[in-house]
Write a protein that holds these residues in place. Structure first.
Motif, PDB file in Angstrom:
ATOM      1  N   PHE A 144       1.011  -1.220   0.020  1.00 51.90           N
ATOM      2  CA  PHE A 144      -0.061  -0.090  -0.113  1.00 51.90           C
ATOM      3  C   PHE A 144       0.852   1.047  -0.057  1.00 51.90           C
ATOM      4  O   PHE A 144       0.543   2.233  -0.878  1.00 51.90           O
ATOM      5  CB  PHE A 144      -0.973  -0.114   1.097  1.00 51.90           C
ATOM      6  N   ILE A 145       1.926   1.154   0.777  1.00 47.62           N
ATOM      7  CA  ILE A 145       2.825   2.620   0.695  1.00 47.62           C
ATOM      8  C   ILE A 145       3.525   2.603  -0.302  1.00 47.62           C
ATOM      9  O   ILE A 145       3.728   3.545  -1.035  1.00 47.62           O
ATOM     10  CB  ILE A 145       3.663   2.131   1.852  1.00 47.62           C
ATOM     11  N   GLU A 146       3.735   1.502  -1.071  1.00 51.17           N
ATOM     12  CA  GLU A 146       4.692   1.549  -2.357  1.00 51.17           C
ATOM     13  C   GLU A 146       3.607   2.137  -3.345  1.00 51.17           C
ATOM     14  O   GLU A 146       3.998   3.117  -4.203  1.00 51.17           O
ATOM     15  CB  GLU A 146       4.972   0.207  -2.594  1.00 51.17           C
ATOM     16  N   LEU A 147       2.532   1.801  -3.515  1.00 51.57           N
ATOM     17  CA  LEU A 147       1.359   2.248  -4.589  1.00 51.57           C
ATOM     18  C   LEU A 147       1.068   3.815  -4.145  1.00 51.57           C
ATOM     19  O   LEU A 147       1.101   4.661  -5.160  1.00 51.57           O
ATOM     20  CB  LEU A 147       0.099   1.553  -4.241  1.00 51.57           C
ATOM     21  N   LEU A 148       1.113   4.085  -2.713  1.00 51.22           N
ATOM     22  CA  LEU A 148       0.795   5.402  -2.428  1.00 51.22           C
ATOM     23  C   LEU A 148       2.121   6.422  -2.914  1.00 51.22           C
ATOM     24  O   LEU A 148       1.721   7.570  -3.410  1.00 51.22           O
ATOM     25  CB  LEU A 148       0.761   5.774  -0.797  1.00 51.22           C
ATOM     26  N   ASP A 149       3.378   5.962  -2.523  1.00 50.90           N
ATOM     27  CA  ASP A 149       4.484   6.692  -2.834  1.00 50.90           C
ATOM     28  C   ASP A 149       4.498   6.682  -4.652  1.00 50.90           C
ATOM     29  O   ASP A 149       4.874   7.934  -4.946  1.00 50.90           O
ATOM     30  CB  ASP A 149       5.820   5.875  -2.418  1.00 50.90           C
TER      31      ASP A 149
END
Length: 573
Positions: A144-149
């Motif tokens: 999720f953090i990767e996609l958000l970044d």
């Protein structure tokens, strides 16, 4: 599989205990659950009225009431729940106008982020992982953090690009208006090379080896539809390989320099509204028009085809191949990495490449399963190709993507040596040569006058609205907007000002000044629309506060429009 058990914390809150992969996780602190809730609320300190809040994990929804007290009606809250059992329990009870509960599925989350995050709000995000969700669902949270970044980077990069190139975008667009009538629309070539294999020639380090292979089997190249970017045209021509199409989308003058000396090549050149104007003027071959902007602004162009935008010319080339019906689509020189320690093919390197600063490297998997160095920018291009492949194969499972480069692994594009493909008996048809189909009629002078009139109209309306807001402010009205009678003269004047804002921001003619508008909307948002959520209700109904805010808005708008008017007048000369 996971098993859920509802338990009570020592301080009186309910939470879930989760058995997952033979481990037990408490989704919150079973001793001091209140601290989990306080941590979330503390995270919302200074929350602006238009901020988007992402919360990873719902647990028993104990925090919802406190959350509601700390947001305003304009905030959006997205709660991402990775446990389907919890999602099913609370789906109908948690969701409301500005709070959404979303079950974690990678493609769904990616779609939500793409829909919500843009150049206006990428710096107004609040992200919180509730309780122990980052431990119980470590892999999901990290993704999720990767996609958000990734989405943050796209929005930030889009704004940065618009800021740097706004003048150039606008000047190129004005000039290219005069190239449209002598061009053929991309629509004319839909499925023209049905089931013909396409080779997309990019300028990565693998290209040198790929070119050697193409020369080795040159007699078979007429079975492949070859698409080149402007950087690789010179390399192909010097090796006596004539591509079937060259594509140039970058606005900068460097793209003209890359093709200088090859202006009379007998290959169609695909371009769009913002492609470099000098290149478009001087290229002697046929041109193919890709409509990205004018299909939104010119009624007769509404059916014209645009292409997928992924940040590089390769994405456009790949989509053109798909539109033309090509299958499979073969990627060469598409390394998205520093293969052999190089940034570009040695045969597609130009003087300006020496000015690129030394990058910060990251590591990804290559086509052989080994580690390879790349940069965040190159890796972003890879991710956008993967996104494109997923989107297309959802619609057409038969469309095949093959990566014949030797750099980063591209999910969805199996690796196969180009040598094997060029000698394959699978491909026997001959390529259809693109023929000009100049069926577009556009009055460029009329469009430019339309833009000029649009600018003048809203310069005048800006003056009018500044005057109205100044008069309202001078009155120091004590009555709030919500308390005013609907026929109140002051309210009607203020509503007219709001109407002008909408007229400008949603007017199709404003698309012509897109990059200026992007910067303007971001800047005024940062300078004048900084209300905290706790003050939202009070300030939005305060006609004095609102009048001052929109005085500033229209002053900035007028400055921007006058700047555009100067560029427009200079371009007309």
């Amino acid at each position: 599989m996971s098993k859920l058990k509802k338990i009570k914390s020592e301080d009186g809150y309910y939470l879930y205990e989760l058995q997952k992969n033979d481990k037990i996780y408490c989704l919150g602190d079973k001793r001091n659950y209140k601290q989990n809730i306080d941590d979330l609320i503390d995270k919302l300190g200074g929350l602006l009225f238009d901020s988007i809040v992402f919360i990873f994990g719902l647990d028993t929804a104990e925090y919802i009431e406190k959350l509601k007290d700390n947001i305003c009606s304009y905030n959006k809250v997205i709660i991402i729940e990775p446990n389907k059992d919890i999602y099913d329990i609370y789906d109908e009870t948690v969701a409301r106008d500005n709070i959404s509960l979303v079950l974690y599925e990678e493609e769904v989350i990616e779609g939500v982020l793409n829909f919500l995050i843009n150049y206006k709000n990428f710096n107004r995000l609040h992200v919180h992982c509730f309780g122990n969700y980052d431990k119980a669902y470590k892999q999901e949270y990290e993704k999720f953090i990767e996609l958000l970044d990734e989405r943050y980077y796209v929005a930030f990069s889009s704004l940065s690009l618009d800021n740097v190139f706004k003048d150039l975008f606008f000047e190129n667009m004005l000039s290219n208006l005069y190239q449209i009538n002598s061009s053929s629309p991309l629509n004319s070539y839909i499925d023209c090379n049905k089931n013909i294999p396409a080779i997309i020639v990019s300028a990565g380090p693998s290209l040198d080896k790929n070119i050697e292979t193409m020369l080795k089997h040159k007699q078979n190249l007429d079975k492949f539809f070859i698409i080149a970017g402007n950087r690789t045209l010179k390399t192909l021509i010097k090796n006596d390989i004539i591509p079937n199409l060259v594509v140039s989308i970058d606005p900068a003058i460097v793209n003209y320099e890359m093709m200088k000396g090859f202006m009379d090549v007998d290959t169609p050149l695909a371009f769009y509204e913002y492609s470099n104007k000098k290149l478009m003027k001087e290229y002697k071959g046929d041109k193919i028009y890709i409509s990205q902007l004018f299909s939104k602004t010119i009624e007769d162009f509404s059916n014209l085809t645009g292409t997928y935008s992924g940040g590089s010319v390769a994405h456009t080339c790949i989509d053109i191949a798909k539109i033309m019906g090509c299958n499979p689509i073969i990627l060469v020189g598409q390394d998205c990495a520093y293969t052999y320690g190089n940034h570009h093919s040695k045969n597609a390197t130009f003087d300006e490449d020496s000015k690129v600063p030394c990058p910060n490297f990251i590591t990804v998997e290559d086509v052989y399963g080994n580690n390879i160095k790349t940069t965040k920018t190159l890796d972003f291009f890879r991710q956008k190709i993967e996104e494109y492949i997923r989107l297309i194969q959802d619609e057409n499972e038969e469309l095949e993507f093959i990566n014949s480069s030797y750099g980063a692994k591209i999910e969805g594009a199996r690796h196969q040596d180009l040598d094997e493909l060029l000698i394959s008996n699978r491909y026997e048809k001959r390529v259809y040569k693109l023929k000009a189909d100049k069926n577009i009629s556009l009055n460029a002078d009329e469009i430019i006058n339309q833009i000029y009139n649009h600018i003048d109209t809203f310069i005048n309306k800006s003056d009018e609205c500044i005057k109205i807001c100044s008069e309202l402010l001078e009155k120091q009205i004590k009555e709030s907007l919500v308390e005013m009678d609907e026929n109140d003269e002051n309210l009607q004047k203020f509503l007219y000002v709001m109407q002008v804002v909408d007229e400008f921001e949603f007017n199709p003619n404003s698309y012509y000044i897109g990059s200026y508008l992007t910067k303007f909307l971001f800047d005024v948002r940062q300078k004048y629309f900084e209300m905290e959520s706790k003050d939202y209700k009070k300030l939005t109904s305060d006609i004095n506060y609102q009048s001052m805010t929109f005085i500033n808005y229209f002053k900035e708008l007028k400055n921007m429009l006058n700047e555009i008017k100067t560029v427009l007048l200079n371009a007309s000369k």
